[in-house]
Design an enzyme around this catalytic site. Structure first.
Site, PDB file in Angstrom:
ATOM      1  N   ARG A  38       5.933  -4.758   7.144  1.00  0.00           N
ATOM      2  CA  ARG A  38       6.374  -6.149   7.102  1.00  0.00           C
ATOM      3  C   ARG A  38       7.050  -6.448   8.433  1.00  0.00           C
ATOM      4  NH1 ARG A  38       3.488  -7.150   3.479  1.00  0.00           N
ATOM      5  NH2 ARG A  38       3.983  -7.716   1.332  1.00  0.00           N
ATOM      6  N   GLU A  84       5.649 -15.150  10.317  1.00  0.00           N
ATOM      7  CA  GLU A  84       4.205 -15.429  10.221  1.00  0.00           C
ATOM      8  C   GLU A  84       3.965 -16.839   9.695  1.00  0.00           C
ATOM      9  OE1 GLU A  84       2.606 -12.316   7.749  1.00  0.00           O
ATOM     10  OE2 GLU A  84       3.382 -10.765   9.073  1.00  0.00           O
ATOM     11  N   HIS A 109      -2.082 -10.177   9.943  1.00  0.00           N
ATOM     12  CA  HIS A 109      -1.743  -9.687   8.589  1.00  0.00           C
ATOM     13  C   HIS A 109      -3.005  -9.519   7.733  1.00  0.00           C
ATOM     14  CE1 HIS A 109       1.682  -9.575   5.415  1.00  0.00           C
ATOM     15  NE2 HIS A 109       0.704  -8.732   5.105  1.00  0.00           N
TER      16      HIS A 109
HETATM   17  P1  NAP Z   1       5.273   2.833  -1.751  1.00  0.00           P
HETATM   18  O1  NAP Z   1       4.253   3.736  -2.366  1.00  0.00           O
HETATM   19  O2  NAP Z   1       6.360   2.292  -2.570  1.00  0.00           O
HETATM   20  O3  NAP Z   1       5.859   3.610  -0.462  1.00  0.00           O
HETATM   21  C1  NAP Z   1       6.927   3.120   0.283  1.00  0.00           C
HETATM   22  C2  NAP Z   1       7.491   4.243   1.127  1.00  0.00           C
HETATM   23  O4  NAP Z   1       8.526   3.676   1.962  1.00  0.00           O
HETATM   24  C3  NAP Z   1       8.129   5.360   0.315  1.00  0.00           C
HETATM   25  O5  NAP Z   1       7.792   6.611   0.863  1.00  0.00           O
HETATM   26  C4  NAP Z   1       9.624   5.097   0.470  1.00  0.00           C
HETATM   27  O6  NAP Z   1      10.441   6.257   0.412  1.00  0.00           O
HETATM   28  C5  NAP Z   1       9.665   4.531   1.876  1.00  0.00           C
HETATM   29  N1  NAP Z   1      10.896   3.785   2.110  1.00  0.00           N
HETATM   30  C6  NAP Z   1      11.454   2.800   1.375  1.00  0.00           C
HETATM   31  N2  NAP Z   1      12.610   2.386   1.924  1.00  0.00           N
HETATM   32  C7  NAP Z   1      12.790   3.138   3.033  1.00  0.00           C
HETATM   33  C8  NAP Z   1      13.793   3.221   4.015  1.00  0.00           C
HETATM   34  N3  NAP Z   1      14.870   2.414   3.969  1.00  0.00           N
HETATM   35  N4  NAP Z   1      13.647   4.134   5.009  1.00  0.00           N
HETATM   36  C9  NAP Z   1      12.590   4.949   5.081  1.00  0.00           C
HETATM   37  N5  NAP Z   1      11.586   4.915   4.167  1.00  0.00           N
HETATM   38  C10 NAP Z   1      11.691   4.033   3.162  1.00  0.00           C
HETATM   39  O7  NAP Z   1       4.551   1.551  -1.116  1.00  0.00           O
HETATM   40  P2  NAP Z   1       3.049   1.406  -0.562  1.00  0.00           P
HETATM   41  O8  NAP Z   1       2.139   1.051  -1.675  1.00  0.00           O
HETATM   42  O9  NAP Z   1       2.734   2.574   0.307  1.00  0.00           O
HETATM   43  O10 NAP Z   1       3.244   0.072   0.327  1.00  0.00           O
HETATM   44  C11 NAP Z   1       4.174   0.054   1.379  1.00  0.00           C
HETATM   45  C12 NAP Z   1       4.300  -1.328   1.974  1.00  0.00           C
HETATM   46  O11 NAP Z   1       3.187  -1.628   2.794  1.00  0.00           O
HETATM   47  C13 NAP Z   1       4.328  -2.515   1.007  1.00  0.00           C
HETATM   48  O12 NAP Z   1       5.573  -2.651   0.343  1.00  0.00           O
HETATM   49  C14 NAP Z   1       4.035  -3.678   1.930  1.00  0.00           C
HETATM   50  O13 NAP Z   1       5.233  -4.163   2.497  1.00  0.00           O
HETATM   51  C15 NAP Z   1       3.187  -3.022   3.039  1.00  0.00           C
HETATM   52  N6  NAP Z   1       1.802  -3.517   2.999  1.00  0.00           N
HETATM   53  C16 NAP Z   1       1.310  -4.201   4.070  1.00  0.00           C
HETATM   54  C17 NAP Z   1      -0.006  -4.684   4.031  1.00  0.00           C
HETATM   55  C18 NAP Z   1      -0.597  -5.433   5.181  1.00  0.00           C
HETATM   56  O14 NAP Z   1      -1.457  -6.282   4.960  1.00  0.00           O
HETATM   57  N7  NAP Z   1      -0.217  -5.143   6.408  1.00  0.00           N
HETATM   58  C19 NAP Z   1      -0.796  -4.491   2.899  1.00  0.00           C
HETATM   59  C20 NAP Z   1      -0.245  -3.778   1.834  1.00  0.00           C
HETATM   60  C21 NAP Z   1       1.045  -3.292   1.897  1.00  0.00           C
HETATM   61  P3  NAP Z   1      10.571   7.169  -0.919  1.00  0.00           P
HETATM   62  O15 NAP Z   1       9.182   7.741  -1.124  1.00  0.00           O
HETATM   63  O16 NAP Z   1      11.533   8.208  -0.577  1.00  0.00           O
HETATM   64  O17 NAP Z   1      10.956   6.234  -2.017  1.00  0.00           O
END
Ligand code: NAP
Length: 323
Positions: free
Chosen positions: A239, A268, A286
């Protein structure tokens, strides 16, 4: 739900705070009465709206939730839900759902694509050929991706999908997250700064929201710049809020880091002119999950979540806070 109960045969009223894509709009219209959102006005049918259709970029605040007395579910077509006031929803007993996993491949593919583009300068190479500059001599040499050190900030569903792909490039993978994942064969660093210091490429894939705001700041960028003589490259597919954009622009302009690949931005669809002017930055609007196949899978899952909740069934993919 007094208003809905008064008219049990009607299709449930839902409020679309994000415009439904063409690939799901007819199905939504078939099953629901969809009210478009007009942020300037109180929603039509506010008393009977039972569901909200939202995207990963939507904002649903406590004020809107408070104005919808019959609301039962907020269905987000996206995995990130940092724009939804989940605490306000929960305090009213409103379910919040999202669409995890079905987009892991696409977002991971894009992260690798941005790394390759930033390292091998593919957009610049394309311009070089189109603008007829090749006959005057070869392009400057680019930078090798295979075998380089990759730091992943956020080792969740998508972070792990990125790591699997990067392993095929022979990259040395390390990561940071809120907690270490002992089952994974990668080195864990407890802070982003420490990880940046040992990374040629730093890929950011955490959720947005208060917990990660400006996690990538000037200190982290300075550490990425110290990582090797050729300096590190930042890729953000998480993000815009996770990166201090002003600090990033300064770091790029001053040559603190070698380059960046960015899919997400602070405001954005606005992208600062200073960022757009930089030749060593690769930009995309995005599009992490923006393929027909994945958007269809996301829409179908978001639809199922909405319909099931309104039928009194369990949501397929509630957000963790609502499980
Ligand atoms: P997820 O499975 O919940 O993984 C999130 C990871 O971030 C986890 O490993 C978590 O740590 C870590 N995290 C959370 N807070 C943190 C912090 N303060 N410092 C360091 N690490 C931290 O989520 P996901 O499904 O992989 O998705 C991740 C994100 O990608 C979404 O929330 C969204 O914002 C973004 N995204 C972007 C797009 C795009 O179009 N560019 C598309 C989809 C998603 P823990 O494992 O220790 O809890």
């Amino acid at each position: 739900m007094p208003a809905a109960a008064a008219n049990p045969d009607a299709r449930p009223d839902i409020l679309a705070v994000a415009k439904p894509m063409a690939l799901i709009a007819p199905r939504l219209d078939e099953h629901f009465t969809v009210h478009p959102d007009d942020p300037g006005r109180a929603p039509a049918a506010a008393a009977t709206i039972r569901g909200i259709w939202a995207s990963g970029e939507s904002r649903v605040g406590a004020d809107l939730i408070a104005r919808l007395p019959a609301l039962q579910v907020i269905s987000v077509m996206g995995v990130g839900y940092d724009g939804i006031d989940v605490a306000a929803a929960r305090s009213r007993g409103v379910m919040v759902t999202h669409t995890p996993d079905v987009l892991n491949d696409d977002v991971a593919d894009l992260a690798i694509g941005l790394m390759l583009c930033a390292a091998r300068q593919l957009p610049a190479a394309d311009r070089f050929v189109r603008e007829g500059r090749w006959p005057q001599g070869p392009m400057p040499l680019a930078r090798k991706l295979s075998g380089a050190r990759l730091g992943i900030v956020g080792m969740g569903r998508i972070g792990q999908a990125i790591a699997r792909r990067a392993a095929a490039f022979g990259m040395a993978i390390a990561y940071t997250a809120r907690s270490a994942k002992p089952a994974l064969p990668f080195a864990y660093w407890p802070t982003v700064e420490a990880l940046a210091e040992v990374s040629d490429f730093l890929v950011v894939i955490t959720p947005g929201g208060a917990g990660t705001r400006k996690l990538i700041d000037a200190k982290v960028l300075a550490a990425l710049g110290r990582s090797s003589a050729q300096k590190g490259i930042l890729v953000n597919v998480a993000r815009g809020s996770v990166v201090d954009e002003a600090a990033l622009i300064d770091a790029l302009e001053q040559g603190v880091i070698a380059g960046a690949g960015l899919d997400v931005f602070e405001n954005e669809p606005g992208v600062p002119e200073r960022l757009r002017a930089l030749p060593h930055v690769v930009l995309s609007p995005h599009i992490g999950s923006a393929t027909r196949q994945t958007r269809q899978a996301m829409a179908d899952l978001a639809f199922d979540n909405l319909q099931r909740c309104l039928q009194g069934l369990a949501a397929r993919t509630p957000v963790p806070e609502c499980r």
